[in-house]
Design a protein around this motif. Structure first.
Motif, PDB file in Angstrom:
ATOM      1  N   PHE A  60       1.288   6.721  -6.711  1.00 19.35           N
ATOM      2  CA  PHE A  60       0.105   7.533  -6.982  1.00 19.35           C
ATOM      3  C   PHE A  60       0.432   9.022  -6.893  1.00 19.35           C
ATOM      4  O   PHE A  60       0.019   9.814  -7.744  1.00 19.35           O
ATOM      5  CB  PHE A  60      -1.002   7.169  -5.991  1.00 19.35           C
ATOM      6  CG  PHE A  60      -2.254   7.974  -6.159  1.00 19.35           C
ATOM      7  CD1 PHE A  60      -3.164   7.678  -7.168  1.00 19.35           C
ATOM      8  CD2 PHE A  60      -2.540   9.032  -5.301  1.00 19.35           C
ATOM      9  CE1 PHE A  60      -4.324   8.432  -7.327  1.00 19.35           C
ATOM     10  CE2 PHE A  60      -3.693   9.788  -5.444  1.00 19.35           C
ATOM     11  CZ  PHE A  60      -4.585   9.477  -6.467  1.00 19.35           C
ATOM     12  N   VAL A  61       1.199   9.410  -5.867  1.00 19.53           N
ATOM     13  CA  VAL A  61       1.588  10.816  -5.713  1.00 19.53           C
ATOM     14  C   VAL A  61       2.446  11.268  -6.893  1.00 19.53           C
ATOM     15  O   VAL A  61       2.258  12.375  -7.424  1.00 19.53           O
ATOM     16  CB  VAL A  61       2.326  11.019  -4.376  1.00 19.53           C
ATOM     17  CG1 VAL A  61       2.925  12.418  -4.298  1.00 19.53           C
ATOM     18  CG2 VAL A  61       1.381  10.789  -3.206  1.00 19.53           C
ATOM     19  N   VAL A 106       0.837  -1.205   0.000  1.00 19.45           N
ATOM     20  CA  VAL A 106       0.000   0.000   0.000  1.00 19.45           C
ATOM     21  C   VAL A 106       0.872   1.256   0.000  1.00 19.45           C
ATOM     22  O   VAL A 106       0.595   2.229  -0.717  1.00 19.45           O
ATOM     23  CB  VAL A 106      -0.954  -0.003   1.210  1.00 19.45           C
ATOM     24  CG1 VAL A 106      -1.658   1.347   1.349  1.00 19.45           C
ATOM     25  CG2 VAL A 106      -1.990  -1.115   1.076  1.00 19.45           C
ATOM     26  N   LEU A 107       1.949   1.244   0.789  1.00 16.41           N
ATOM     27  CA  LEU A 107       2.859   2.396   0.837  1.00 16.41           C
ATOM     28  C   LEU A 107       3.521   2.622  -0.517  1.00 16.41           C
ATOM     29  O   LEU A 107       3.613   3.765  -0.996  1.00 16.41           O
ATOM     30  CB  LEU A 107       3.920   2.170   1.917  1.00 16.41           C
ATOM     31  CG  LEU A 107       4.976   3.270   2.058  1.00 16.41           C
ATOM     32  CD1 LEU A 107       4.333   4.598   2.414  1.00 16.41           C
ATOM     33  CD2 LEU A 107       6.018   2.877   3.107  1.00 16.41           C
ATOM     34  N   SER A 115       1.051   4.094  -2.858  1.00 14.57           N
ATOM     35  CA  SER A 115       0.754   5.492  -2.509  1.00 14.57           C
ATOM     36  C   SER A 115       1.813   6.436  -3.060  1.00 14.57           C
ATOM     37  O   SER A 115       1.486   7.515  -3.585  1.00 14.57           O
ATOM     38  CB  SER A 115       0.648   5.638  -0.988  1.00 14.57           C
ATOM     39  OG  SER A 115      -0.377   4.811  -0.465  1.00 14.57           O
TER      40      SER A 115
END
Length: 502
Positions: free
Chosen positions: A435-436, A428-429, A432
């Motif tokens: 995604f950023v 998940v990290l 993320s």
């Protein structure tokens, strides 16, 4: 044309993902001539450990551990004595029911002479007692090797699981003369939902959701890419590669767990592909972050003389991570196996730390030069990028601390039902951060303003002058100032006046 191939490949992965059907069966532990190892005063063969759910409304179906054709074999030369071998199956909460000690001494699995004198057990037998929490447990099965017999087989049977827990199986004997005995056969461990061990079962659903998340991100990114393909910069091509690798990685992990759940055997081919795609994605992601931190493609056209060092670091990280992931995942069946050795974990951790130090050192230099040259648009996006990385590093450190705390307080895997959260958190990290980056560098009509332009000489040192220089006088002023200062004899007018006065 290449982007169309990527979209087609991604669509194929999505189609396979949607069409994949999970079958429900059980996990197979094969014993291929496993030798007994001396542990204390006993000799043991580890048969496996798995978290198993009891049947319930949430988990309908059967739960059991089945013994199939488990045979003890020994050479003819060692068949001149008789002895008994036991298979002990117990739940982690009942571990204290196995073994004992006399007068508070060292704990033993085989009955000692002192314990026999106390009437607790018969010398040479396995020490065990019934659990107060779980009636009829631990389960103890035995088979005897008689004189002149080279083989003995456990009777085939299924042990029904009625309590959710972490179960372990050991084959144990107390006779040193049986040192050449080996175990051949298999056991089948079944959860209500299939072959997957209990610790791994939630990960199949997790990777299904992660596959969907990557598909959604890919649709958004590829749409923007196709819309503004004329404005795309090299950095965005690299991001496209990472998204595609992530889509395939998540799909392969989902297929890996699905096949494991179907057949009870870890599919080596799919697991290797999943591990390799994941390792390539992590390597490329780190290299992209590092090169962006250095300003490549944004404020400088090349990395100059450090290109070979960056490539070498990436190659070393890939090899170290690939070996670690293969050891942890390929062929892994038990919930307690798959713990990589320390010498495989340390290189990856050190390389990650080196990446982080180099990234932030490069970011600091890039930010300083951007600010000195007043490139405000690029400075703004780099500040946001830096903030995102700082948050990611802080969360990573916190997650490492949580992982260490979790493992330190779970020596016997009693919290196996929550163990899947650890690898899921890292995924998940990673998603993320990706995604950023996608949000910061989304293809648009203004993308080129973040790209390197030939007018910028970023590698040239920037010096700030504290004293503002005086303006250079024009030619007219310079000529008018020069005439009255110098006479025909080469002396200044002031000197001439001094001579007249004298």
């Amino acid at each position: 044309m290449s982007i169309m191939k990527l979209i087609a490949a991604s669509s194929t992965a999505l189609l396979l993902f949607l069409c994949f059907i999970i079958a429900i069966e059980a996990s197979v532990h094969d014993y291929k001539s496993q030798k007994f190892i001396s542990k204390g005063n006993s000799f043991v063969v580890y048969g496996g450990s798995e978290g198993i759910y009891a049947p319930s409304t949430d988990f309908p179906g059967d739960s059991f551990i089945r013994f199939e054709k488990i045979t003890l074999q020994r050479p003819k030369s060692a068949s001149n004595s008789s002895s008994r071998v036991h298979a002990i199956l117990f739940e982690v909460d009942d571990r204290e029911t196995i073994g004992g000690s006399a007068y508070g001494g060292q704990r033993a699995v085989c009955c000692t002479q002192d314990l026999a004198k106390l009437g607790v057990c018969k010398q040479g037998e396995i020490i065990h007692r019934q659990s107060t929490k779980n009636p009829d447990w631990p389960q103890v099965l035995g088979v005897s090797l008689e004189v002149d017999e080279s083989e003995a087989t456990f009777s085939s049977r299924s042990v029904q699981i009625t309590k959710t827990g972490m179960y372990s199986l050991y084959f144990i004997h107390c006779d040193p003369s049986l040192k050449d005995v080996v175990v051949v056969g298999k056991t089948i461990w079944k959860n209500p939902t299939g072959y997957l061990p209990g610790r791994m079962a939630p990960l199949m659903k997790f990777y299904g959701f992660m596959s969907l998340a990557f598909v959604i991100l890919g649709i958004f990114w590829f749409g923007q890419y196709a819309r503004f393909w004329k404005e795309v910069i090299p950095l965005q091509n690299c991001i496209t590669l990472v998204i595609t690798l992530g889509m395939f990685e998540m799909a392969f992990w989902y297929f890996d767990y699905g096949e494991f759940n179907k057949n009870g055997v870890r599919p080596i081919g799919i697991t290797v592909w999943a591990v390799t795609f994941g390792t390539i994605r992590r390597t490329v992601s780190r290299l992209i972050i590092l090169t962006v931190s250095m300003g490549y493609g944004v404020v400088r056209p090349t990395l100059g003389g450090i290109t070979s060092k960056v490539i070498m670091l990436g190659a070393t990280f890939f090899l170290a991570t690939e070996v670690l992931e293969l050891v942890e995942n390929v062929g892994t069946i038990s919930d307690l196996s798959g713990k990589a050795r320390l010498f495989l974990v340390l290189p990856v951790a050190l390389l990650d730390a080196f990446f982080i130090l180099w990234i932030f050192n490069s970011l600091s230099a890039t930010l300083n030069k951007l600010q000195a040259r007043r490139m405000m648009a690029k400075l703004d996006i780099y500040r946001k990028f830096t903030n995102a990385l700082v948050v990611a590093v802080v969360v990573s450190v916190g997650w490492i601390c949580y992982e260490l705390y979790f493992k330190a307080n779970d020596a016997f895997n009693e919290h196996w039902q929550n163990a899947w959260i650890i690898p899921a958190g890292w995924q998940v990290l990673s998603f993320s951060v990706l995604f950023v980056i996608c949000i910061l560098w989304t293809p648009s009509q203004n993308t080129t303003r973040y790209a390197y332009s030939g007018e910028e000489d970023f590698d040239k040192d920037v010096t700030l002058t504290l004293i503002k220089p005086a303006p250079i006088p024009s030619d007219d002023i310079r000529s008018s100032d020069t005439r009255p200062l110098q006479g025909s004899n080469g002396l200044f007018n002031d000197d001439q006046e001094e001579e007249k006065t004298a």
